[in-house]
Design a protein around this motif. Structure first.
Motif, PDB file in Angstrom:
ATOM      1  N   GLY A 402       0.835  -1.205   0.000  1.00 32.19           N
ATOM      2  CA  GLY A 402       0.000   0.000   0.000  1.00 32.19           C
ATOM      3  C   GLY A 402       0.864   1.246   0.000  1.00 32.19           C
ATOM      4  O   GLY A 402       1.921   1.295  -0.646  1.00 32.19           O
ATOM      5  N   ASP A 403       0.394   2.267   0.711  1.00 29.27           N
ATOM      6  CA  ASP A 403       1.091   3.559   0.781  1.00 29.27           C
ATOM      7  C   ASP A 403       1.934   3.579   2.054  1.00 29.27           C
ATOM      8  O   ASP A 403       1.420   3.552   3.171  1.00 29.27           O
ATOM      9  N   GLN A 421      -0.509   4.841   8.997  1.00 31.69           N
ATOM     10  CA  GLN A 421      -0.874   4.291   7.689  1.00 31.69           C
ATOM     11  C   GLN A 421      -1.563   2.941   7.850  1.00 31.69           C
ATOM     12  O   GLN A 421      -2.501   2.619   7.105  1.00 31.69           O
ATOM     13  N   ARG A 426      -4.347   2.413   4.768  1.00 30.68           N
ATOM     14  CA  ARG A 426      -3.559   2.720   3.560  1.00 30.68           C
ATOM     15  C   ARG A 426      -2.418   1.721   3.366  1.00 30.68           C
ATOM     16  O   ARG A 426      -1.894   1.591   2.257  1.00 30.68           O
TER      17      ARG A 426
END
Length: 543
Positions: A402-403, A421, A426
């Motif tokens: 993911g991010d 996160q 995310r």
């Protein structure tokens, strides 16, 4: 009687008295504040204030140590933070008010010690004073002392002189107008010498601390073995640093260093016995040199020292994403116990990027969080290493996709994932935890592969420069020596009065009473009555 004219005649004016000049008036104005400032009581008050003033520097983040922590504190305390900033609370040791207390303490100590030193030198050079008129008024005294000498005052005084000299007194014999003789003796000036040495040593330590605070610095760097993992002595390449108030970053020692090898040896119970880091370094444009750094044996340079603080392992992994792009990372893992059980993160922010047709906002970055065990225990579920050396190494990793939050511009740790996160979804865990031995490869859920190549040792190096450390050492040794002399020394004065005829009288006075004062005086009187000579008494004591 006086006539009327005489009574009415004005008396001549009195001559004007000599006035006080402006210079003396100015000196008189500052004399009282100066006496107050240079008193020992004021010095103790200033020393106490200095300790209080250093408390904010210990509790609040300081800009010369970590600017990011200061900025975070200001963001979290939007009202109190700026107010403290106006008061120099984030740069305490370079603040005007801290410097003022420090300088006042210097002036106070110097103003106290210089007159005491002059008075002490004068007291040492001065002969022992004359005997008091009435010895019986002293704290301890003795009458009717029969001193062998044939009744001659000169012979009695000579015997007393030898006795007191043998006891390391300074002696002065004086003849009196009535034909009698007084013997004055004193010892114990070393007590005041130790007192003055103690306070001058304290002043030297304060000067040395000021030198280190102004022109010293320290900086830490985690160095992984390998020529590609070296560093140079610049602020941008350090993990943490602290600069003195007068240090210019461009004035740091121009040294570059890389670690070529590391030797770690352990006892059977896992305690380390040897830590050695083998390094290559260059200073400026000079030739490369080799050195070995051990614990308590730093690399000594002209204007810096490089210390070895700790060690650990950095797993080396090769990740190939689902598009076939391969990346190799060397990621230091931090130790969590004495057996070198280590945790860390391996991040691949440029993973899963096809050549064309990708939405920049759709991120499929990859990271692996896990634990490295130098010696895998018989039960892997324990999650802790059985020995700090690599006997059966294993790497346990969990994949996240993911991010990673690296583009947010917020500083984050390189040893752990951004928990925000993960909490916001995310960054999500993908697949199950995998365990790899050196050389093994595993296939991930999206088709990519992960290979555990092996490990490299890492060492934490600290570059430190303290221009006052030698003065601190000398001051500390002298301070301890002065304290011992001051506590063990005894200031004592003894007088004997030898009349032309009759028994001798004696008295003693101590500057500060101590438990053995009376016993020592009685011992002197007893030796004075002894018919044996000083040499005979010395021989008897030696036997």
């Amino acid at each position: 009687m006086a006539t009327l004219d005489e009574l009415t005649t004005e008396a001549p004016p009195e001559p004007p008295r000599p006035g006080i000049g402006p210079g003396r008036r100015l000196i008189g104005m500052f004399r009282r504040p100066w006496r107050w400032l240079t008193s020992m009581r004021t010095a103790l008050i200033l020393l106490f204030l200095l300790a209080l003033a250093a408390i904010p520097g210990s509790l609040l983040p300081q800009r010369n140590l970590n600017v990011d922590k200061v900025n975070t504190y200001l963001a979290q305390h939007r009202i109190l933070g700026p107010l403290l900033d106006h008061l120099w609370a984030y740069n305490v040791f370079a603040s005007p008010w801290f410097s003022a207390i420090y300088l006042l303490l210097f002036v106070s100590l110097i103003g106290c010690l210089i007159p005491r030193l002059r008075a002490h030198i004068a007291a040492v050079l001065r002969v022992p004073p004359e005997a008091p008129a009435r010895l019986e008024r002293l704290p301890v005294h003795a009458e009717d002392i029969e001193v062998p000498g044939g009744g001659e005052p000169a012979a009695v005084a000579a015997r007393l002189h030898d006795l007191l000299r043998q006891r390391r007194f300074r002696v002065k014999v004086r003849e009196q107008a009535d034909g009698g003789i007084t013997v004055s003796a004193e010892k114990g000036h070393l007590k005041e010498t130790g007192n003055i040495l103690f306070h001058f040593s304290l002043l030297a330590i304060l000067v040395a601390v000021a030198l280190g605070s102004w022109w010293g610095y320290h900086a830490d760097r985690l160095v992984v073995q390998g020529a590609d993992q070296g560093f140079c002595n610049t602020l941008q390449q350090f993990d943490d640093y602290g600069l003195g108030a007068r240090v210019n970053p461009a004035s740091l020692e121009p040294v570059c260093l890389d670690m070529t090898g590391f030797d770690a040896q352990y006892l059977s119970n896992g305690e380390p016995s040897v830590y050695k880091a083998f390094v290559n370094y260059t200073i400026g444009d000079g030739a490369a040199k080799s050195a070995t750094i051990q614990v308590n044996h730093p690399l000594r340079l002209d204007h810096a020292r490089i210390y070895l603080l700790g060690t650990g392992y950095a797993p080396v992994v090769k990740y190939t994403d689902k598009y076939g792009h391969s990346q190799t990372q060397v990621a230091p893992f931090l130790s969590t116990d004495a057996m070198q059980t280590s945790t860390g993160v391996i991040e691949f922010p440029d993973a899963n990027v096809p050549a064309t047709g990708v939405d920049p906002s759709h991120k499929q970055q990859v990271a692996f969080s896990g634990v490295f065990l130098p010696t895998l225990p018989s039960d892997p579920s324990v999650g802790a290493s059985a020995f700090p050396a690599e006997r059966n190494p294993a790497l346990m990793l969990t994949e996240y996709e993911g991010d990673l939050g690296l583009d947010a511009g917020i500083p984050s740790s390189v040893y752990s994932l951004d928990q925000h996160q993960i909490d916001t979804g995310r960054l999500k865990p993908v697949g199950k935890q995998v365990m790899l031995k050196p050389g093994q490869t595993t296939t991930l859920s999206d088709g990519g592969t992960l290979q555990f190549i092996g490990t490299r040792p890492w060492a934490t190096m600290q570059v430190r420069y303290d221009p006052g450390e030698t003065l601190v050492l000398i001051g500390a040794v002298c301070l301890l020596l002065g304290l011992i002399v001051m506590l063990l020394g005894k200031r004592l004065r003894v007088w004997f009065r030898v009349p032309p005829e009759g028994p001798v009288s004696a008295g003693a006075l101590a500057r500060s009473l101590y438990p053995g004062f009376k016993a020592e005086f009685e011992s002197i009187v007893k030796d004075a009555k002894d018919a044996r000579t000083a040499a005979e008494r010395s021989t008897l004591r030696g036997s």
